[in-house]
Enzyme design. Structure first.
Site, mmCIF file in Angstrom:
data_model
loop_
_atom_site.group_PDB
_atom_site.id
_atom_site.type_symbol
_atom_site.label_atom_id
_atom_site.label_comp_id
_atom_site.label_asym_id
_atom_site.label_seq_id
_atom_site.Cartn_x
_atom_site.Cartn_y
_atom_site.Cartn_z
ATOM 1 C CG HIS A 196 1.461 -17.994 11.853
ATOM 2 N ND1 HIS A 196 0.835 -16.900 12.402
ATOM 3 C CD2 HIS A 196 1.702 -18.843 12.864
ATOM 4 C CE1 HIS A 196 0.689 -17.101 13.688
ATOM 5 N NE2 HIS A 196 1.190 -18.272 13.993
ATOM 6 C CD GLU A 439 -0.779 -0.684 0.914
ATOM 7 O OE1 GLU A 439 0.111 -1.531 1.085
ATOM 8 O OE2 GLU A 439 -1.824 -0.687 1.558
ATOM 9 C CG ASP A 463 0.991 -4.457 -1.387
ATOM 10 O OD1 ASP A 463 1.442 -5.500 -1.915
ATOM 11 O OD2 ASP A 463 0.057 -4.459 -0.579
ATOM 12 C CB CYS A 510 4.810 0.342 8.024
ATOM 13 S SG CYS A 510 3.485 0.309 6.821
#
Lengths: 612, 97
Positions: A196, A439, A463, A510
């Site tokens: 975060h 992924e 991943d 992405c």
């Protein structure tokens, strides 16, 4: 300032930019708690007063934080209210006073004792949610103990001078208090690029380095620091030479970014007229503005986990729907790709039973978790489908799909949800595009068949790299193996793209790889249709795409695909970007690409690129 | 403690927790905050366990999920008002779904 020797440490660059300034160390580690017995009634009375004052101070500190929190983070404000109540709770407040008066304990010890009792009470509970609320009790108690110990400066609000914030870790409540202008940079000892703190820092353009081991131990308040949020380098007490070098770099960087940002709104078209998509990965509604400012043509990945995790209660359909609806409205007519819950069971223990998983990254997570907790999944699907009715611009995406079974299962659930919505005459998007993330290696192997069942692919390289090479990038012993340019990874990307294109569906990427400007030549050459990345990376990536030639990139990618090691590919990419984009290369100094063309740099150069 | 508060008998009312998430931390905070405004002693009982209604920690650890039956008692000079206000909280489901 040069009384102390200069020292350089390394972390992970989490938000690009250079910060130069004084350090402000946020100390929240264990504080020593003195324990002694009070002698005489006067001492007891004094200690009671001291305790009462500390509680009052803690209360008003919490009030001040509450007031400084912007309205979007109301959820956090309510959390602080609970802490305020706990401060005055009889089993903490009265109990502490009793320990001071009866046991003649000093205030800190008295608080510790009453906290210990509360902890026992919570530990004995059967309910996971209730049990976890001990965190609120600890946070409230901790605040009082720190005040009693004379450590008042736990609030970021208290930072009056412009400074670089150093901490072991920062909570979401800290991150939302970041003040642009006052906080020059951020350094934490733990965390990753997707934590975060990093996300907030990037959205505010504050240079940040995370995972800088021992930073809080090595740096003291007042130290002069240079923080390079791009390379992850931190120089403590720099020499005059370092300072002038970095001041110059800072100017250069600012001028360069200003220049490319002016063109950020232009489409990502190569010199030979090949157009690709340039999209943003976000997880908070508030990031939309930054995404648009940086030239995002769409939201290529909306991470929905955050909305579920930072709250005490499971959000209901209405709340989720409102969030997605607002996003769809803000972005319309541009596309928004919403990824369903991509979390492990460990993130949901407030609501669901805690599982014993020895290997959570191979455990009940992402789409598996959604299919397991079907009601939760349905709630989210309903919210997404309904939000699609607003502007018809939402795409639905499943994370971590490993084969056809999960696609079929999800389609069945979708059908159920859709017919239920129809029956209730609730509007929803009946033609919402449905896609999967690629992924795990099995999804690559199955890509040709998957492509016939879905409307789009999105390759999640973070991943994919881990599962392909079989390493945990947070494990320091093998982190050097986390090679985005591993030939195996590049072959997988190519295989997925080709399978998608053969079936006539678009393929986007992405993972963090999409946001690394230096990878532009390779990814273009592999024929990725759209790049989705952190908003702040967009201007740089778009700039390089616009300066590239698709023909050259394809030729380059074909060459690279014949190479046998990541080192070889690194070297040739380094040569390519140095030649094609000299100004970008000079300003950003991508030291992870290898410093000089020798083999020995693999350890140091790669480890700080591993947390994406 | 004032004499009349001690002598007056307690008022008791039964409630069913009607909000979907039950008495979680924030709801406990609401109840305790209202209870603290009154001089009367406020107790809450569920399944034979009685806790102090003015203590957020007591309320949080009583664990009252959706549908639990609780007895709230108030004893003291302003017991009736206290119980009235607490009833309003339960009846409006603490402002939650």
């Amino acid at each position: 300032m040069n009384n102390h020797p200069s020292l350089t440490i390394k972390g992970t660059g989490a938000s690009p930019g250079i910060a130069i300034g004084k350090a402000y160390l946020l100390e929240r580690g264990q504080i020593p708690v003195p324990s002694y017995r009070l002698f005489g009634d006067e001492a007891v009375a004094d200690e009671c007063r001291r305790f009462e004052e500390a509680v009052a101070k803690a209360e008003s500190d919490l009030e001040a934080i509450k007031e400084s929190i912007s309205s979007e983070f109301k959820e956090h404000a309510r959390l602080l209210e609970v802490q305020q109540m706990i401060l005055r709770d009889p089993s903490i407040y009265d109990e502490s006073l009793r320990y001071i008066e009866k046991d003649r304990s000093n205030a800190q010890l008295a608080v510790i004792k009453s906290l210990r009792k509360a902890r026992e009470l919570f530990n004995g509970l059967n309910d996971e949610y209730a049990k976890s609320r001990i965190e609120d009790v600890n946070a409230a108690g901790d605040r009082v103990i720190r005040i009693l110990a004379g450590q008042n400066h736990t609030n970021l609000e208290d930072i009056r001078e412009r400074a670089i914030l150093i901490a072991h870790d920062l909570t979401p409540a800290d991150a939302i208090q970041f003040q642009v202008g006052r906080i020059l940079g951020v350094v934490t000892e733990i965390g990753g690029i997707t934590s975060h703190t990093s996300i907030v820092a990037r959205s505010l353009n504050i240079p940040a380095v995370v995972a800088a081991e021992n930073a809080a131990r090595l740096i003291s308040t007042g130290d002069i620091l240079i923080v390079d949020g791009g390379t992850g380098k931190i120089i403590i007490n720099p020499s005059e030479r370092d300072l002038s070098f970095y001041y110059e770099r800072q100017d250069e960087l600012e001028a360069y970014i200003k220049q490319i940002s002016r063109h950020a709104h232009l489409p990502a078209v190569t010199r030979d007229a090949h157009r690709v998509g340039a999209e943003a990965n976000i997880e908070l509604l508030e990031e939309v503005v930054a995404a648009k400012d940086n030239g995002a043509e769409a939201i290529g990945l909306y991470r929905t986990e955050f909305f579920f995790m930072n709250r005490m209660e499971l959000p209901d359909e209405e709340a989720i729907y409102k969030d997605y609806r607002d996003l769809a409205e803000l972005m319309a007519p541009c596309q928004v790709t919403i990824r369903t819950l991509d979390a492990g069971a460990d993130k949901l223990t407030s609501w669901f039973p805690r599982l014993e998983e020895t290997n959570p990254s191979l455990g009940l997570r992402s789409i598996r978790l959604c299919l397991h907790y079907k009601e939760l999944f349905k709630t989210q699907l309903r919210a997404i489908l309904r939000a699609g009715a607003i502007a018809g611009n939402i795409r639905l995406m499943l994370p971590m799909v490993s084969g056809m079974g999960e696609v079929f299962q999800t389609k069945n659930i979708l059908k159920e949800v859709q017919s239920d919505l129809s029956r209730k005459r609730i509007p929803f998007d009946q033609n919402m595009p449905f896609g999967v993330m690629i992924e795990v290696p099995a999804a690559v192997a199955m890509a040709d068949l998957l492509a016939h069942e879905v409307d789009f692919f999105s390759i999640g390289t973070n991943d994919l790299i881990q599962y392909t090479i079989g390493i945990d990038r947070s494990n320091e012993h093998v982190a050097y193996l986390y090679e985005p340019l591993h030939p195996g990874v590049l072959r997988f990307i190519k295989q997925a793209v080709d399978a998608g294109h053969q079936a006539g569906i678009p393929v986007s990427l992405c993972g963090e790889m999409a946001g690394e400007p230096m990878y532009v030549p390779i990814l273009l050459g592999l024929k990725i249709d759209s790049f989705s990345m952190n908003p702040t990376s967009l201007p740089r990536v778009k700039n390089l795409i616009r300066r590239s030639s698709m023909k050259e990139c394809c030729r380059f990618a074909n060459n690279v695909l014949r190479m046998s090691t990541a080192q070889e590919i690194n070297q040739s990419l380094r040569k390519m970007v140095m030649k094609k984009f000299p100004e970008e290369f000079r300003v950003f100094e991508p030291n992870w690409l290898g410093e000089e063309p020798v083999l020995a740099n693999r350890g140091s150069a790669k480890t700080n690129r591993d947390t994406e | 403690m004032e004499q009349r508060a001690v002598n007056s008998s307690a008022l008791v009312q039964e409630f069913v927790v009607a909000n979907r998430l039950g008495i979680h931390a924030r709801v406990a905070a609401q109840i305790a905050r209202v209870a603290c405004r009154f001089e009367s002693e406020v107790l809450m009982t569920k399944c034979g366990i009685t806790v102090n209604g003015k203590s957020i920690l007591d309320l949080m650890t009583l664990i009252c999920p959706y549908g639990s039956k609780v007895h709230v008692s108030a004893k003291g000079s302003d017991a009736a008002e206290a119980l009235n206000e607490l009833a309003a909280l339960f009846q409006t489901k603490f402002g939650e779904p």
